[in-house]
Design a protein around this motif. Structure first.
Motif, PDB file in Angstrom:
ATOM      1  N   ASP A 110     -21.501  32.622 -39.936  1.00 22.78           N
ATOM      2  CA  ASP A 110     -22.331  33.416 -39.029  1.00 22.78           C
ATOM      3  C   ASP A 110     -22.507  32.620 -37.752  1.00 22.78           C
ATOM      4  O   ASP A 110     -22.672  31.397 -37.797  1.00 22.78           O
ATOM      5  CB  ASP A 110     -23.708  33.686 -39.670  1.00 22.78           C
ATOM      6  CG  ASP A 110     -23.593  34.555 -40.913  1.00 22.78           C
ATOM      7  OD1 ASP A 110     -22.854  35.555 -40.855  1.00 22.78           O
ATOM      8  OD2 ASP A 110     -24.221  34.223 -41.929  1.00 22.78           O
ATOM      9  N   PRO A 111     -22.489  33.268 -36.579  1.00 26.61           N
ATOM     10  CA  PRO A 111     -22.623  32.534 -35.323  1.00 26.61           C
ATOM     11  C   PRO A 111     -23.902  31.703 -35.274  1.00 26.61           C
ATOM     12  O   PRO A 111     -24.975  32.169 -35.656  1.00 26.61           O
ATOM     13  CB  PRO A 111     -22.656  33.638 -34.272  1.00 26.61           C
ATOM     14  CG  PRO A 111     -22.018  34.818 -34.929  1.00 26.61           C
ATOM     15  CD  PRO A 111     -22.334  34.693 -36.386  1.00 26.61           C
ATOM     16  N   ALA A 112     -23.773  30.445 -34.810  1.00 22.78           N
ATOM     17  CA  ALA A 112     -24.930  29.565 -34.691  1.00 22.78           C
ATOM     18  C   ALA A 112     -25.819  30.007 -33.534  1.00 22.78           C
ATOM     19  O   ALA A 112     -27.034  29.915 -33.611  1.00 22.78           O
ATOM     20  CB  ALA A 112     -24.470  28.121 -34.480  1.00 22.78           C
ATOM     21  N   LEU A 113     -25.217  30.479 -32.460  1.00 24.72           N
ATOM     22  CA  LEU A 113     -25.944  30.940 -31.285  1.00 24.72           C
ATOM     23  C   LEU A 113     -25.446  32.330 -30.919  1.00 24.72           C
ATOM     24  O   LEU A 113     -24.313  32.695 -31.237  1.00 24.72           O
ATOM     25  CB  LEU A 113     -25.717  29.990 -30.101  1.00 24.72           C
ATOM     26  CG  LEU A 113     -26.147  28.535 -30.312  1.00 24.72           C
ATOM     27  CD1 LEU A 113     -25.708  27.692 -29.123  1.00 24.72           C
ATOM     28  CD2 LEU A 113     -27.652  28.450 -30.486  1.00 24.72           C
ATOM     29  N   LEU A 114     -26.262  33.064 -30.209  1.00 25.40           N
ATOM     30  CA  LEU A 114     -25.866  34.406 -29.804  1.00 25.40           C
ATOM     31  C   LEU A 114     -24.581  34.381 -28.987  1.00 25.40           C
ATOM     32  O   LEU A 114     -23.699  35.229 -29.158  1.00 25.40           O
ATOM     33  CB  LEU A 114     -27.000  35.064 -28.997  1.00 25.40           C
ATOM     34  CG  LEU A 114     -26.721  36.475 -28.485  1.00 25.40           C
ATOM     35  CD1 LEU A 114     -26.444  37.431 -29.638  1.00 25.40           C
ATOM     36  CD2 LEU A 114     -27.897  36.970 -27.660  1.00 25.40           C
ATOM     37  N   CYS A 115     -24.428  33.382 -28.118  1.00 28.42           N
ATOM     38  CA  CYS A 115     -23.228  33.321 -27.281  1.00 28.42           C
ATOM     39  C   CYS A 115     -21.970  33.021 -28.090  1.00 28.42           C
ATOM     40  O   CYS A 115     -20.859  33.174 -27.585  1.00 28.42           O
ATOM     41  CB  CYS A 115     -23.400  32.318 -26.148  1.00 28.42           C
ATOM     42  SG  CYS A 115     -23.646  30.633 -26.699  1.00 28.42           S
ATOM     43  N   VAL A 119     -18.861  39.645 -30.904  1.00 24.02           N
ATOM     44  CA  VAL A 119     -19.145  41.078 -30.866  1.00 24.02           C
ATOM     45  C   VAL A 119     -20.406  41.357 -30.039  1.00 24.02           C
ATOM     46  O   VAL A 119     -20.407  42.200 -29.148  1.00 24.02           O
ATOM     47  CB  VAL A 119     -19.298  41.641 -32.297  1.00 24.02           C
ATOM     48  CG1 VAL A 119     -19.718  43.092 -32.269  1.00 24.02           C
ATOM     49  CG2 VAL A 119     -17.994  41.460 -33.068  1.00 24.02           C
ATOM     50  N   GLU A 120     -21.477  40.638 -30.338  1.00 24.62           N
ATOM     51  CA  GLU A 120     -22.765  40.912 -29.683  1.00 24.62           C
ATOM     52  C   GLU A 120     -22.866  40.339 -28.275  1.00 24.62           C
ATOM     53  O   GLU A 120     -23.469  40.944 -27.395  1.00 24.62           O
ATOM     54  CB  GLU A 120     -23.923  40.377 -30.535  1.00 24.62           C
ATOM     55  CG  GLU A 120     -24.117  41.130 -31.831  1.00 24.62           C
ATOM     56  CD  GLU A 120     -24.389  42.617 -31.617  1.00 24.62           C
ATOM     57  OE1 GLU A 120     -25.198  42.954 -30.731  1.00 24.62           O
ATOM     58  OE2 GLU A 120     -23.785  43.433 -32.335  1.00 24.62           O
ATOM     59  N   VAL A 124     -24.733  41.771 -24.445  1.00 27.35           N
ATOM     60  CA  VAL A 124     -26.048  41.345 -23.946  1.00 27.35           C
ATOM     61  C   VAL A 124     -26.021  40.317 -22.826  1.00 27.35           C
ATOM     62  O   VAL A 124     -27.045  40.064 -22.205  1.00 27.35           O
ATOM     63  CB  VAL A 124     -26.918  40.784 -25.101  1.00 27.35           C
ATOM     64  CG1 VAL A 124     -27.147  41.834 -26.165  1.00 27.35           C
ATOM     65  CG2 VAL A 124     -26.319  39.527 -25.689  1.00 27.35           C
ATOM     66  N   TRP A 125     -24.867  39.710 -22.503  1.00 31.88           N
ATOM     67  CA  TRP A 125     -24.881  38.595 -21.567  1.00 31.88           C
ATOM     68  C   TRP A 125     -25.343  38.995 -20.178  1.00 31.88           C
ATOM     69  O   TRP A 125     -26.044  38.234 -19.516  1.00 31.88           O
ATOM     70  CB  TRP A 125     -23.536  37.875 -21.527  1.00 31.88           C
ATOM     71  CG  TRP A 125     -22.450  38.571 -20.763  1.00 31.88           C
ATOM     72  CD1 TRP A 125     -21.537  39.439 -21.259  1.00 31.88           C
ATOM     73  CD2 TRP A 125     -22.169  38.447 -19.372  1.00 31.88           C
ATOM     74  NE1 TRP A 125     -20.696  39.867 -20.267  1.00 31.88           N
ATOM     75  CE2 TRP A 125     -21.065  39.263 -19.081  1.00 31.88           C
ATOM     76  CE3 TRP A 125     -22.735  37.710 -18.326  1.00 31.88           C
ATOM     77  CZ2 TRP A 125     -20.517  39.381 -17.812  1.00 31.88           C
ATOM     78  CZ3 TRP A 125     -22.181  37.827 -17.061  1.00 31.88           C
ATOM     79  CH2 TRP A 125     -21.089  38.658 -16.811  1.00 31.88           C
TER      80      TRP A 125
END
Length: 194
Positions: A110-115, A119-120, A124-125
């Motif tokens: 699972d991604p450690a950070l949103l960046c 996909v996400e 949102v950036w």
């Protein structure tokens, strides 16, 4: 790649036909160890020319990346069964925190950070960037600057303007020599070495 600043995906993209050619040329096997391959790797630079591409397994690709980031020997992770049993753990060097950070960010379930979320993050950036710029412009207004006059500037220029606005009112001490006088760090270092 995090340590080196990463790279833009567009400059490293391999066209699907070239990717298929490289995999077929390698027979689906790693070109270093003959295990099943997993990744098309650029040998040097960003060229997508087949002569600059090789097919590697995950282990060989990781070893190559380690050699680029950590030097010719790569990152050396001590193996539990190779550790002497009579050594006090306090005497062992600490594990490299940079390597741990890289593993957390790059090899994840699972991604450690949103960046890190492929996909996400694209969704949102822009919103996050606009909110960050709004906070920066609010700081500029708190420093007494006209935010509308700063809108065409880069982030670094706005930060410099804020820093200048906050330090303009503070007078320099009477004995301030701009960092170049006889009591400066540079002068003391030169006297010590001389």
């Amino acid at each position: 790649m995090l340590v080196m600043g990463g790279y833009q995906a567009e400059t490293r993209r391999v066209p699907p036909k070239v990717r298929a050619f490289v995999i077929e040329r390698a027979g689906g096997r790693c070109e270093k160890c003959s295990e099943p391959g997993a990744e098309v790797d650029h040998i040097a630079g960003h060229s997508p020319d087949p002569s600059n591409l090789q097919y590697l397994c995950k282990s060989c690709h990781t070893a190559k990346t380690d050699a680029v980031v950590f030097g010719p020997g790569g990152f050396q992770m001590p193996q539990a069964d190779a550790m002497p049993t009579d050594v006090d753990e306090a005497e062992l060097p600490p594990l490299d925190p940079v390597r741990e950070h890289i593993l957390t960010r790059v090899t994840f379930e699972d991604p450690a950070l949103l960046c890190d979320d492929e996909v996400e993050w694209p969704k949102v950036w822009r919103t996050r960037r606009a909110a960050r710029k709004a906070r920066l412009l609010a700081r500029a207004e708190e420093a007494g600057l006209d935010a509308t006059a700063l809108r065409g500037m880069t982030w670094a220029q706005i930060v410099d303007e804020i820093a200048d606005a906050l330090t303009e009112d503070a007078p320099a001490p009477p004995d301030y020599d701009g960092g170049y006088g006889p009591d400066s760090y540079y002068a003391r270092a030169m006297n010590r070495d001389g």
